[in-house]
Structures are given as structure tokens and as C-alpha cells.
Design a protein around this motif. Structure first.
Motif, mmCIF file in Angstrom:
data_model
loop_
_atom_site.group_PDB
_atom_site.id
_atom_site.type_symbol
_atom_site.label_atom_id
_atom_site.label_comp_id
_atom_site.label_asym_id
_atom_site.label_seq_id
_atom_site.Cartn_x
_atom_site.Cartn_y
_atom_site.Cartn_z
ATOM 1 N N UNK A 137 0.866 -1.180 0.000
ATOM 2 C CA UNK A 137 0.000 0.000 0.000
ATOM 3 C C UNK A 137 0.898 1.224 0.000
ATOM 4 N N UNK A 138 0.629 2.152 -0.905
ATOM 5 C CA UNK A 138 1.387 3.403 -0.956
ATOM 6 C C UNK A 138 0.458 4.534 -0.547
ATOM 7 N N UNK A 139 0.727 5.116 0.609
ATOM 8 C CA UNK A 139 -0.043 6.256 1.105
ATOM 9 C C UNK A 139 0.632 7.537 0.604
ATOM 10 N N UNK A 210 2.796 10.243 3.770
ATOM 11 C CA UNK A 210 1.905 11.253 4.331
ATOM 12 C C UNK A 210 2.120 11.494 5.809
ATOM 13 N N UNK A 211 2.083 10.423 6.609
ATOM 14 C CA UNK A 211 2.123 10.492 8.065
ATOM 15 C C UNK A 211 0.978 11.377 8.562
ATOM 16 N N UNK A 212 1.089 12.023 9.690
ATOM 17 C CA UNK A 212 0.027 12.889 10.191
ATOM 18 C C UNK A 212 -1.288 12.148 10.406
ATOM 19 N N UNK A 213 -2.387 12.864 10.268
ATOM 20 C CA UNK A 213 -3.720 12.300 10.513
ATOM 21 C C UNK A 213 -4.062 11.114 9.603
ATOM 22 N N UNK A 236 6.223 1.606 6.837
ATOM 23 C CA UNK A 236 7.490 2.315 6.695
ATOM 24 C C UNK A 236 7.213 3.796 6.475
ATOM 25 N N UNK A 237 7.616 4.619 7.433
ATOM 26 C CA UNK A 237 7.404 6.056 7.394
ATOM 27 C C UNK A 237 8.528 6.696 6.586
ATOM 28 N N UNK A 238 8.155 7.327 5.442
ATOM 29 C CA UNK A 238 9.146 7.899 4.537
ATOM 30 C C UNK A 238 9.017 9.414 4.443
ATOM 31 N N UNK A 239 7.779 9.912 4.334
ATOM 32 C CA UNK A 239 7.537 11.343 4.211
ATOM 33 C C UNK A 239 6.488 11.806 5.197
ATOM 34 N N UNK A 240 6.356 13.117 5.314
ATOM 35 C CA UNK A 240 5.404 13.666 6.295
ATOM 36 C C UNK A 240 4.642 14.842 5.694
ATOM 37 N N UNK A 242 1.533 15.227 5.267
ATOM 38 C CA UNK A 242 0.299 15.535 5.988
ATOM 39 C C UNK A 242 0.531 15.924 7.441
ATOM 40 N N UNK A 243 1.781 15.958 7.878
ATOM 41 C CA UNK A 243 2.065 16.358 9.250
ATOM 42 C C UNK A 243 3.251 15.624 9.817
ATOM 43 N N UNK A 244 4.033 16.336 10.628
ATOM 44 C CA UNK A 244 5.242 15.751 11.201
ATOM 45 C C UNK A 244 4.944 14.749 12.306
ATOM 46 N N UNK A 245 3.752 14.843 12.903
ATOM 47 C CA UNK A 245 3.380 13.967 14.009
ATOM 48 C C UNK A 245 2.115 13.203 13.681
ATOM 49 N N UNK A 246 2.046 11.970 14.165
ATOM 50 C CA UNK A 246 0.854 11.143 13.990
ATOM 51 C C UNK A 246 0.483 10.517 15.329
ATOM 52 N N UNK A 247 -0.802 10.429 15.595
ATOM 53 C CA UNK A 247 -1.294 9.753 16.798
ATOM 54 C C UNK A 247 -1.421 8.269 16.467
ATOM 55 N N UNK A 248 -0.606 7.457 17.118
ATOM 56 C CA UNK A 248 -0.601 6.021 16.850
ATOM 57 C C UNK A 248 -1.465 5.325 17.885
ATOM 58 N N UNK A 249 -2.567 4.708 17.474
ATOM 59 C CA UNK A 249 -3.435 4.023 18.434
ATOM 60 C C UNK A 249 -2.697 2.860 19.099
ATOM 61 N N UNK A 250 -2.763 2.774 20.404
ATOM 62 C CA UNK A 250 -2.067 1.690 21.101
ATOM 63 C C UNK A 250 -2.591 0.330 20.657
ATOM 64 N N UNK A 251 -3.881 0.261 20.334
ATOM 65 C CA UNK A 251 -4.461 -1.010 19.903
ATOM 66 C C UNK A 251 -3.834 -1.529 18.627
ATOM 67 N N UNK A 252 -3.349 -0.615 17.808
ATOM 68 C CA UNK A 252 -2.726 -1.045 16.559
ATOM 69 C C UNK A 252 -1.498 -1.907 16.818
ATOM 70 N N UNK A 253 -0.778 -1.581 17.886
ATOM 71 C CA UNK A 253 0.445 -2.314 18.201
ATOM 72 C C UNK A 253 0.172 -3.610 18.953
ATOM 73 N N UNK A 254 -1.039 -3.762 19.459
ATOM 74 C CA UNK A 254 -1.370 -4.968 20.219
ATOM 75 C C UNK A 254 -2.255 -5.940 19.454
#
Length: 321
Positions: A137-139, A210-213, A236-240, A242-254
Motif C-alpha cells: 500500500x502506498x499512502x 503522508x504520516x500525520x492524521x 514504513x514512514x518515509x515522508x510527512x 500531511x504532518x510531522x506527528x501522527x497519533x498512533x493508536x495503542x491497539x494497533x500495536x497490540x
């Protein structure tokens, strides 16, 4: 010599006379610049916003290019880590950060394609073990680097390329470049994230420009719709864009076998990048990647800087004559 010079991060570069630089090290050489691409990364360099910026002024922007060495050999080079970039008649390069280009290669095409192609090429060959027939998938697939990533993923053996982006015109064109599925990110962000999850739940790799939202919202739908959550998904985070920061849901990692890594300067060594240049150059020169460059005299940089090229073109600055 003439060069495009940034004297304030609040305004674009100006075309003016500048002192010709002089090589000072054993590995340095003065090259005649034949072509240098106006990449998104260059704009961030010129306004001081890129994470590698040193705030040094005056600055000649330009991060790479094609040049002619004093002995006549043509090379692709990555600019040195100084304020002397490639948007000039001449520049000093570190020969260790350059590779010869084949005689049949078009300097303008190489200058247009190398930087936007490099991120996905190096990522898929250096940052992840992409198995034969991988699904990706290419975002942010409608950006310049994203469009190249579609082509490169196919070239490197992807069995399915899913492309997501906002620009509807570019999105439609991606099927001709190799995209098997396209997903619009226009409209409501949460609805767009759900569309991504439904279209790309079988992805093995996400190339995220994209990153960000958009990234934070897409993770849960992408993972929870998977039929086999134990199968690894590498984000794999390559560019940003859509924003330098992204909120990563904890559930995604679990909730799934999920890992997030990055790819860029630092996560791949300079030697790692350099090792990939010859094969990538050959792919570009051999017509395996479509870049659609448009050559512009460097003297026109002020008007071109404020009037971007068409959606399917990549600006490359060339000498006046």
C-alpha cells in the motif's frame, strides 16, 4: 558563475552571480552542472524547514544532479553537506558521493527521477525484506515520490500495488503506471481511512509518504479488517506531507503483527544509498521508470519557483546555453 541563491528563508532563491567554489579536499572536484531537479525536498531545504537544515545562509539549494567532471566523465552526484548545492553553473562534489552514468543516459531524465525514485527503491531493497509477490500500500501515491513508488514496487516484484491519494487526476493515471487498486483520500478523513482499510487489508508493506492524521486514522481499519492478523504488516514512514506527528493508536500495536519503521537519511547509510545508485540509474536510463521531466533554464528559477509545473511534470534546471 551564476547560481540560484537563498539569502532569506522567507523568500525564494534569486538568480545571481556567485563566487565559483574551489575544491579543498582529496576527494573533491569541481563539476559543470548539466541538470538538477526541483524536488519537494529542495523546497524544504530552501525555506529551512527540512530536518537536516543547518540554517546556514547564503544557501545555494539543490540536493543532487548530473555533472561533468574535468575529464569529461558524466556523473550523478548527491550534493555535499554544505550550503553549496546543485542549482548553479558549477559546484564542488565529493567524488565518493557520485557514480558514473552510462553514455546513453539522458542527464535531464536522471536528474528528474533519481530523488523521487530513491526513497521507495532504497526502502524496498534496504529497509525491509520484501518477499517475492509482496503486496504494498502506498499512502500519498499521487505525489512525485508516490508515483515513482508505484512503478518501482511493480519493477521489484510486487504482485499487488494499492495506491491511495487525494489528487483525483493523478490517482486515475496510476493504473497506467502499475497500480492494481486506487483509493481516494478526498473527503471525510475517517471515511477515507475506512476505504483504505477495506482496499488494502491484505498488504504486507505500507510505504507512507503522508504520516500525520491520514496515517493514524488508517492503522486500525487496515489491521482489524485483515483476515490473518498474525501475518506481519510493516509500516514504513518515509515522508510527512500531511504532518510531522501522527497519533498512533495503542491497539494497533497490540491487535496484530504490526511494526513501524522509518526510511531516510540516517536509517540507511550513505554507503547503502550509493550502492543502490547504479541499478536505479540503469532502470531509469533503460526506460523502465516514467519521470516526464521538463527542462527549464536556471535563470528562470524565480518564476518557476512560484509557479509549479503541471501535475505530471518534474522540473529540472539546466544551464542557460
Amino acid at each position: 558563475m551564476y547560481a540560484a541563491v537563498v539569502r532569506s528563508f522567507d523568500s525564494g532563491p534569486k538568480y545571481e552571480l556567485f563566487d565559483t567554489p574551489v575544491p579543498s579536499g582529496a576527494h573533491e572536484a569541481l563539476v559543470e552542472v548539466l541538470a538538477a531537479g526541483l524536488h519537494l525536498r529542495v523546497r524544504a531545504q530552501a525555506d529551512g524547514s527540512h530536518y537536516t537544515s543547518t540554517d546556514e545562509l547564503p544557501l545555494i539549494p539543490g540536493i543532487d544532479g548530473v555533472g561533468r567532471l574535468p575529464d569529461g566523465q558524466l556523473v550523478y552526484f548527491v550534493a555535499t553537506d554544505t550550503a553549496l548545492g546543485s542549482f548553479a553553473d558549477k559546484t564542488v562534489i565529493d567524488l565518493r558521493r557520485s557514480v558514473p552514468i552510462p553514455a546513453h543516459a539522458d542527464p535531464v531524465l536522471i536528474a528528474a527521477a533519481m530523488n523521487p525514485a530513491m526513497s521507495s527503491w532504497v526502502t524496498l531493497r534496504r529497509r525491509v525484506e520484501a518477499q517475492p509477490g509482496f503486496k504494498v500500500l502506498i499512502l500519498g501515491a499521487t505525489g512525485n515520490s508516490g508515483q515513482m513508488a508505484v512503478q518501482i514496487a511493480k519493477l521489484l516484484g510486487a504482485s499487488k500495488v494499492m495506491a491511495a491519494g487525494r489528487d483525483e487526476e493523478r490517482l486515475r493515471s496510476l493504473t497506467r503506471l502499475g497500480a492494481d487498486v486506487t483509493v481516494s483520500l478526498a473527503g471525510d478523513p475517517e471515511a477515507a481511512a475506512q476505504r483504505v482499510g477495506e482496499a488494502a487489508s491484505d498488504a504486507d508493506i505500507v510505504l507512507d509518504y503522508l504520516w500525520g492524521e491520514p496515517a493514524g486514522l488508517a492503522m486500525i481499519p487496515l489491521l482489524t479488517i485483515r483476515t490473518d492478523r498474525s501475518r506481519l504488516l510493516t509500516w514504513i514512514q518515509i515522508g510527512s506531507v500531511a504532518g510531522a506527528d501522527a497519533v498512533i493508536p495503542s491497539a494497533a500495536l497490540r491487535s496484530a503483527n504490526f511494526q513501524i519503521i522509518g526510511s531516510g537519511q540516517g536509517s540507511v547509510t550513505p554507503a547503502g544509498y550509493l550502492a543502490e545508485f547504479p541499478a536505479l540509474i540503469e532502470a531509469i536510463a533503460g526506460g523502465k521508470l516514467n519521470a516526464n521531466p521538463i527542462a527549464c533554464p536556471l535563470s528562470k528559477i524565480e518564476e518557476v519557483w512560484n509557479t509549479p509545473a503541471g501535475s505530471q511534470q518534474r522540473v529540472v534546471f539546466v544551464p542557460e546555453n
